[in-house]
Design a protein around this motif. Structure first.
Motif, PDB file in Angstrom:
ATOM      1  N   CYS A   1     -26.803  31.241  58.554  1.00  0.00           N
ATOM      2  CA  CYS A   1     -28.206  30.886  58.300  1.00  0.00           C
ATOM      3  C   CYS A   1     -28.533  31.233  56.846  1.00  0.00           C
ATOM      4  O   CYS A   1     -28.337  32.368  56.416  1.00  0.00           O
ATOM      5  CB  CYS A   1     -29.080  31.676  59.262  1.00  0.00           C
ATOM      6  N   ARG A   2     -29.063  30.253  56.128  1.00  0.00           N
ATOM      7  CA  ARG A   2     -29.368  30.480  54.708  1.00  0.00           C
ATOM      8  C   ARG A   2     -30.836  30.282  54.384  1.00  0.00           C
ATOM      9  O   ARG A   2     -31.214  30.087  53.229  1.00  0.00           O
ATOM     10  CB  ARG A   2     -28.454  29.604  53.831  1.00  0.00           C
ATOM     11  N   ALA A   3     -31.687  30.356  55.433  1.00  0.00           N
ATOM     12  CA  ALA A   3     -33.152  30.354  55.236  1.00  0.00           C
ATOM     13  C   ALA A   3     -33.773  31.155  56.373  1.00  0.00           C
ATOM     14  O   ALA A   3     -33.465  30.925  57.549  1.00  0.00           O
ATOM     15  CB  ALA A   3     -33.682  28.928  55.233  1.00  0.00           C
TER      16      ALA A   3
ATOM     17  N   LYS B   1     -30.180  33.956  46.397  1.00  0.00           N
ATOM     18  CA  LYS B   1     -31.600  34.285  46.594  1.00  0.00           C
ATOM     19  C   LYS B   1     -32.002  34.321  48.067  1.00  0.00           C
ATOM     20  O   LYS B   1     -32.879  35.083  48.456  1.00  0.00           O
ATOM     21  CB  LYS B   1     -32.482  33.268  45.859  1.00  0.00           C
ATOM     22  N   PHE B   2     -31.363  33.466  48.891  1.00  0.00           N
ATOM     23  CA  PHE B   2     -31.837  33.359  50.283  1.00  0.00           C
ATOM     24  C   PHE B   2     -31.737  34.683  51.029  1.00  0.00           C
ATOM     25  O   PHE B   2     -32.515  34.938  51.939  1.00  0.00           O
ATOM     26  CB  PHE B   2     -31.080  32.247  51.036  1.00  0.00           C
ATOM     27  N   ILE B   3     -30.818  35.549  50.611  1.00  0.00           N
ATOM     28  CA  ILE B   3     -30.630  36.756  51.427  1.00  0.00           C
ATOM     29  C   ILE B   3     -31.790  37.746  51.276  1.00  0.00           C
ATOM     30  O   ILE B   3     -32.036  38.546  52.158  1.00  0.00           O
ATOM     31  CB  ILE B   3     -29.246  37.443  51.231  1.00  0.00           C
TER      32      ILE B   3
ATOM     33  N   ILE C   1     -21.898  37.864  54.010  1.00  0.00           N
ATOM     34  CA  ILE C   1     -21.971  37.773  52.554  1.00  0.00           C
ATOM     35  C   ILE C   1     -20.804  38.565  51.959  1.00  0.00           C
ATOM     36  O   ILE C   1     -20.794  39.802  51.951  1.00  0.00           O
ATOM     37  CB  ILE C   1     -23.314  38.335  52.011  1.00  0.00           C
ATOM     38  N   GLY C   2     -19.830  37.809  51.468  1.00  0.00           N
ATOM     39  CA  GLY C   2     -18.687  38.437  50.809  1.00  0.00           C
ATOM     40  C   GLY C   2     -18.746  38.269  49.309  1.00  0.00           C
ATOM     41  O   GLY C   2     -18.011  38.936  48.561  1.00  0.00           O
ATOM     42  N   SER C   3     -19.632  37.408  48.866  1.00  0.00           N
ATOM     43  CA  SER C   3     -19.763  37.177  47.429  1.00  0.00           C
ATOM     44  C   SER C   3     -20.797  38.159  46.865  1.00  0.00           C
ATOM     45  O   SER C   3     -21.998  37.863  46.820  1.00  0.00           O
ATOM     46  CB  SER C   3     -20.181  35.721  47.192  1.00  0.00           C
TER      47      SER C   3
ATOM     48  N   LYS D   1     -23.597  29.143  69.263  1.00  0.00           N
ATOM     49  CA  LYS D   1     -24.952  29.234  68.694  1.00  0.00           C
ATOM     50  C   LYS D   1     -24.947  29.869  67.295  1.00  0.00           C
ATOM     51  O   LYS D   1     -25.817  29.618  66.483  1.00  0.00           O
ATOM     52  CB  LYS D   1     -25.809  30.079  69.656  1.00  0.00           C
ATOM     53  N   ARG D   2     -23.969  30.735  67.029  1.00  0.00           N
ATOM     54  CA  ARG D   2     -23.919  31.406  65.725  1.00  0.00           C
ATOM     55  C   ARG D   2     -23.584  30.414  64.616  1.00  0.00           C
ATOM     56  O   ARG D   2     -22.749  29.549  64.764  1.00  0.00           O
ATOM     57  CB  ARG D   2     -22.856  32.519  65.749  1.00  0.00           C
ATOM     58  N   TYR D   3     -24.279  30.555  63.517  1.00  0.00           N
ATOM     59  CA  TYR D   3     -23.944  29.766  62.323  1.00  0.00           C
ATOM     60  C   TYR D   3     -24.416  30.566  61.121  1.00  0.00           C
ATOM     61  O   TYR D   3     -25.144  31.554  61.270  1.00  0.00           O
ATOM     62  CB  TYR D   3     -24.623  28.381  62.365  1.00  0.00           C
TER      63      TYR D   3
END
Ligand SMILES: Cc1cc2nc3c(=O)[nH]c(=O)nc-3n(C[C@H](O)[C@H](O)[C@H](O)COP(=O)(O)O)c2cc1C
Length: 170
Positions: free
Chosen positions: A13-15, A67-69, A118-120, A9-11
């Motif tokens: 998520c960017r929104a 931005k999404f974060i 988030i590693g970037s 189920k984990r992925y």
């Protein structure tokens, strides 16, 4: 839900929905982190939970303008105060943080929430936003919230590309 179901189920998520996380759910999520294994049981992880809108905006900027974060209910700043290196030569801090963060991601998935590693990001830009002392390593960020997108089919290599038995056969 089984562990494998939560893993599926984990992925990333960017929104995210503009909706906060219930305190009981956050508590369960961090209990999953607290119970993670760590080298020498040092438990040298420290997590700063950021919910403040302006701080999240600044963190998104420090994360290479992803931005999404800033729309995630929470941004976790995962830090380590361990400079220890294991006998094998690997640093303890990033490994222990990685395990704890994946516990977080899986517990969040089980609760119907979503995350993104988030590693970037630029640690020196993150540091002043949440007041992290100079001697503490900022290892990773993680966005956490209610998903506003949907999971896509994960892109993964076949098993035989990553696994062999008894001797190196790649
Ligand atoms: C250590 C690490 C750092 C990552 N950093 C970022 C990041 O900065 N931004 C981002 O959008 N995704 C980031 N990701 C997510 C990966 O791109 C993602 O896990 C990979 O593409 C597999 O997709 P999935 O997580 O949806 O299964 C990171 C993942 C890991 C494990």
């Amino acid at each position: 839900m089984t562990i494998l179901e939560a893993i599926r189920k984990r992925y990333s998520c960017r929104a995210y929905q503009n909706k906060s996380i219930e305190p009981e759910k956050l508590e369960q999520i961090f209990e999953a982190a607290r119970l993670a294994p760590s080298a020498k049981n040092l438990q040298d992880w420290r997590f700063v939970v950021v919910t403040d809108k302006e701080k999240k905006r600044k963190l998104a900027e420090a994360a290479n303008n992803q931005k999404f974060i800033e729309n995630a209910s929470v941004i976790i700043v995962a830090c380590s105060n361990s400079k220890d290196v294991m006998r094998c030569g690997q640093a303890i801090g990033p490994i222990d943080i990685a395990i704890a963060l994946e516990h977080i991601a899986l517990q969040a998935a089980e609760l119907g929430l979503a995350t993104c590693w988030i590693g970037s990001f630029y640690p020196e830009k993150v540091r002043p936003i949440v007041g992290i002392p100079e001697d503490i390593d900022i290892i990773e960020l993680m966005a956490l919230g209610h998903p506003a997108d949907s999971q896509k089919e994960p892109k993964r290599e076949p098993m035989n590309k990553m696994l062999c038995y008894e001797k190196w056969q790649f």
